[in-house]
Design a protein around this motif. Structure first.
Motif, PDB file in Angstrom:
ATOM      1  N   PRO A  84       0.799  -1.232   0.000  1.00  0.00           N
ATOM      2  CA  PRO A  84       0.000   0.000   0.000  1.00  0.00           C
ATOM      3  C   PRO A  84       0.833   1.286   0.000  1.00  0.00           C
ATOM      4  O   PRO A  84       0.443   2.276  -0.632  1.00  0.00           O
ATOM      5  CB  PRO A  84      -0.845  -0.117   1.279  1.00  0.00           C
ATOM      6  CG  PRO A  84      -0.963  -1.593   1.501  1.00  0.00           C
ATOM      7  CD  PRO A  84       0.358  -2.165   1.037  1.00  0.00           C
ATOM      8  N   HIS A  85       1.974   1.271   0.650  1.00  0.00           N
ATOM      9  CA  HIS A  85       2.816   2.474   0.702  1.00  0.00           C
ATOM     10  C   HIS A  85       3.216   2.932  -0.703  1.00  0.00           C
ATOM     11  O   HIS A  85       3.278   4.126  -0.978  1.00  0.00           O
ATOM     12  CB  HIS A  85       4.047   2.194   1.562  1.00  0.00           C
ATOM     13  CG  HIS A  85       5.009   3.322   1.640  1.00  0.00           C
ATOM     14  ND1 HIS A  85       4.698   4.518   2.262  1.00  0.00           N
ATOM     15  CD2 HIS A  85       6.265   3.463   1.156  1.00  0.00           C
ATOM     16  CE1 HIS A  85       5.730   5.339   2.168  1.00  0.00           C
ATOM     17  NE2 HIS A  85       6.702   4.719   1.501  1.00  0.00           N
ATOM     18  N   PHE A  86       3.468   1.996  -1.594  1.00  0.00           N
ATOM     19  CA  PHE A  86       3.918   2.356  -2.943  1.00  0.00           C
ATOM     20  C   PHE A  86       2.779   2.794  -3.849  1.00  0.00           C
ATOM     21  O   PHE A  86       3.010   3.263  -4.959  1.00  0.00           O
ATOM     22  CB  PHE A  86       4.712   1.215  -3.571  1.00  0.00           C
ATOM     23  CG  PHE A  86       6.073   1.029  -2.953  1.00  0.00           C
ATOM     24  CD1 PHE A  86       6.794   2.102  -2.437  1.00  0.00           C
ATOM     25  CD2 PHE A  86       6.638  -0.225  -2.882  1.00  0.00           C
ATOM     26  CE1 PHE A  86       8.038   1.929  -1.858  1.00  0.00           C
ATOM     27  CE2 PHE A  86       7.897  -0.414  -2.320  1.00  0.00           C
ATOM     28  CZ  PHE A  86       8.598   0.673  -1.809  1.00  0.00           C
ATOM     29  N   GLN A  87       1.557   2.700  -3.375  1.00  0.00           N
ATOM     30  CA  GLN A  87       0.433   3.237  -4.137  1.00  0.00           C
ATOM     31  C   GLN A  87       0.524   4.759  -4.234  1.00  0.00           C
ATOM     32  O   GLN A  87      -0.099   5.367  -5.095  1.00  0.00           O
ATOM     33  CB  GLN A  87      -0.885   2.800  -3.514  1.00  0.00           C
ATOM     34  CG  GLN A  87      -1.110   1.308  -3.643  1.00  0.00           C
ATOM     35  CD  GLN A  87      -2.305   0.806  -2.875  1.00  0.00           C
ATOM     36  OE1 GLN A  87      -3.136   1.576  -2.396  1.00  0.00           O
ATOM     37  NE2 GLN A  87      -2.410  -0.514  -2.742  1.00  0.00           N
ATOM     38  N   GLN A  88       1.368   5.357  -3.379  1.00  0.00           N
ATOM     39  CA  GLN A  88       1.588   6.806  -3.424  1.00  0.00           C
ATOM     40  C   GLN A  88       2.370   7.233  -4.668  1.00  0.00           C
ATOM     41  O   GLN A  88       2.515   8.432  -4.919  1.00  0.00           O
ATOM     42  CB  GLN A  88       2.329   7.264  -2.167  1.00  0.00           C
ATOM     43  CG  GLN A  88       1.550   7.090  -0.891  1.00  0.00           C
ATOM     44  CD  GLN A  88       2.402   7.438   0.315  1.00  0.00           C
ATOM     45  OE1 GLN A  88       3.228   8.335   0.279  1.00  0.00           O
ATOM     46  NE2 GLN A  88       2.196   6.706   1.404  1.00  0.00           N
ATOM     47  N   ASN A 126      11.715   5.888   3.737  1.00  0.00           N
ATOM     48  CA  ASN A 126      10.268   5.793   3.974  1.00  0.00           C
ATOM     49  C   ASN A 126       9.439   6.536   2.927  1.00  0.00           C
ATOM     50  O   ASN A 126       8.330   6.961   3.212  1.00  0.00           O
ATOM     51  CB  ASN A 126       9.912   6.298   5.376  1.00  0.00           C
ATOM     52  CG  ASN A 126      10.684   5.561   6.436  1.00  0.00           C
ATOM     53  OD1 ASN A 126      10.773   4.333   6.407  1.00  0.00           O
ATOM     54  ND2 ASN A 126      11.284   6.295   7.355  1.00  0.00           N
ATOM     55  N   SER A 127       9.967   6.708   1.731  1.00  0.00           N
ATOM     56  CA  SER A 127       9.277   7.435   0.684  1.00  0.00           C
ATOM     57  C   SER A 127       8.774   6.478  -0.382  1.00  0.00           C
ATOM     58  O   SER A 127       9.205   5.325  -0.464  1.00  0.00           O
ATOM     59  CB  SER A 127      10.241   8.455   0.072  1.00  0.00           C
ATOM     60  OG  SER A 127       9.588   9.208  -0.910  1.00  0.00           O
ATOM     61  N   ALA A 128       7.867   6.964  -1.190  1.00  0.00           N
ATOM     62  CA  ALA A 128       7.379   6.199  -2.343  1.00  0.00           C
ATOM     63  C   ALA A 128       7.940   6.842  -3.603  1.00  0.00           C
ATOM     64  O   ALA A 128       7.222   7.386  -4.423  1.00  0.00           O
ATOM     65  CB  ALA A 128       5.860   6.176  -2.365  1.00  0.00           C
ATOM     66  N   LYS A 129       9.253   6.796  -3.736  1.00  0.00           N
ATOM     67  CA  LYS A 129       9.953   7.345  -4.895  1.00  0.00           C
ATOM     68  C   LYS A 129      10.517   6.190  -5.717  1.00  0.00           C
ATOM     69  O   LYS A 129      10.689   5.070  -5.213  1.00  0.00           O
ATOM     70  CB  LYS A 129      11.107   8.262  -4.458  1.00  0.00           C
ATOM     71  CG  LYS A 129      10.666   9.501  -3.706  1.00  0.00           C
ATOM     72  CD  LYS A 129      10.072  10.470  -4.685  1.00  0.00           C
ATOM     73  CE  LYS A 129       9.806  11.815  -4.047  1.00  0.00           C
ATOM     74  NZ  LYS A 129       9.135  12.706  -4.960  1.00  0.00           N
TER      75      LYS A 129
END
Length: 163
Positions: A84-88, A126-129
């Motif tokens: 879910p975090h990478f859905q950003q 902790n980023s979705a980059k």
């Protein structure tokens, strides 16, 4: 090695005007023509949404390098978004306006062909980059691009004021 180039990296090339840096463009075009430098369809769509520049014109002329996702790539995009975090990777604005989003397709293309993602994005904890997703899924990113090239030309440059 195959290099899958992000919109941010192509936009960075806007500073390298064809008439000022003809050798760069000749070498870059040779890599494109050899199939070593490619991208994904969504990158072209992102570029087409920008004001016209030398790079946008170049991209339209070289539109064949911007590939649609293969079935294996589309399946891998699903794996990326399973966390879910990478859905950003897809911003709320992009979701609401239907803007093109290339990031997951770049990563998937690199994963499937064992290529390297070339992007200007930097790893942020902790980023979705792109670099974060690449690290999680063991996909090479820009650092791998630099390590894969013998970019010694900068060390050999002689500036007129240095002598």
């Amino acid at each position: 090695m195959i290099y899958i180039v992000d919109t941010s990296s192509l936009r960075e090339l806007e500073r390298y005007y064809n008439d000022i840096f003809p050798t760069f463009w000749k070498l870059f075009q040779a890599e494109v023509d050899s199939g070593s430098v490619v991208s994904v369809r969504e990158v072209l769509r992102e570029l087409e949404a920008c004001p016209e520049t030398n790079v946008i014109a170049w991209a339209k002329h070289n539109s064949g390098i911007f590939k649609p996702p293969a079935p294996a790539e589309a399946a891998f995009v699903g794996q990326i978004f399973a966390l879910p975090h990478f859905q950003q990777l897809i911003s709320s604005k992009a979701q609401m306006t239907g803007q093109p989003v290339a990031d997951p397709f770049l990563i998937a293309a690199a994963k499937v062909c064992s290529g390297t993602v070339v992007t200007q994005e930097r790893f942020k904890p902790n980023s979705a980059k792109i670099p974060n997703v690449c690290e999680r899924h063991r996909v090479h990113d820009f650092r791998g691009f630099l390590e894969g090239q013998a970019l010694e030309f900068l060390a050999n440059v002689t500036w007129g004021w240095d002598t």
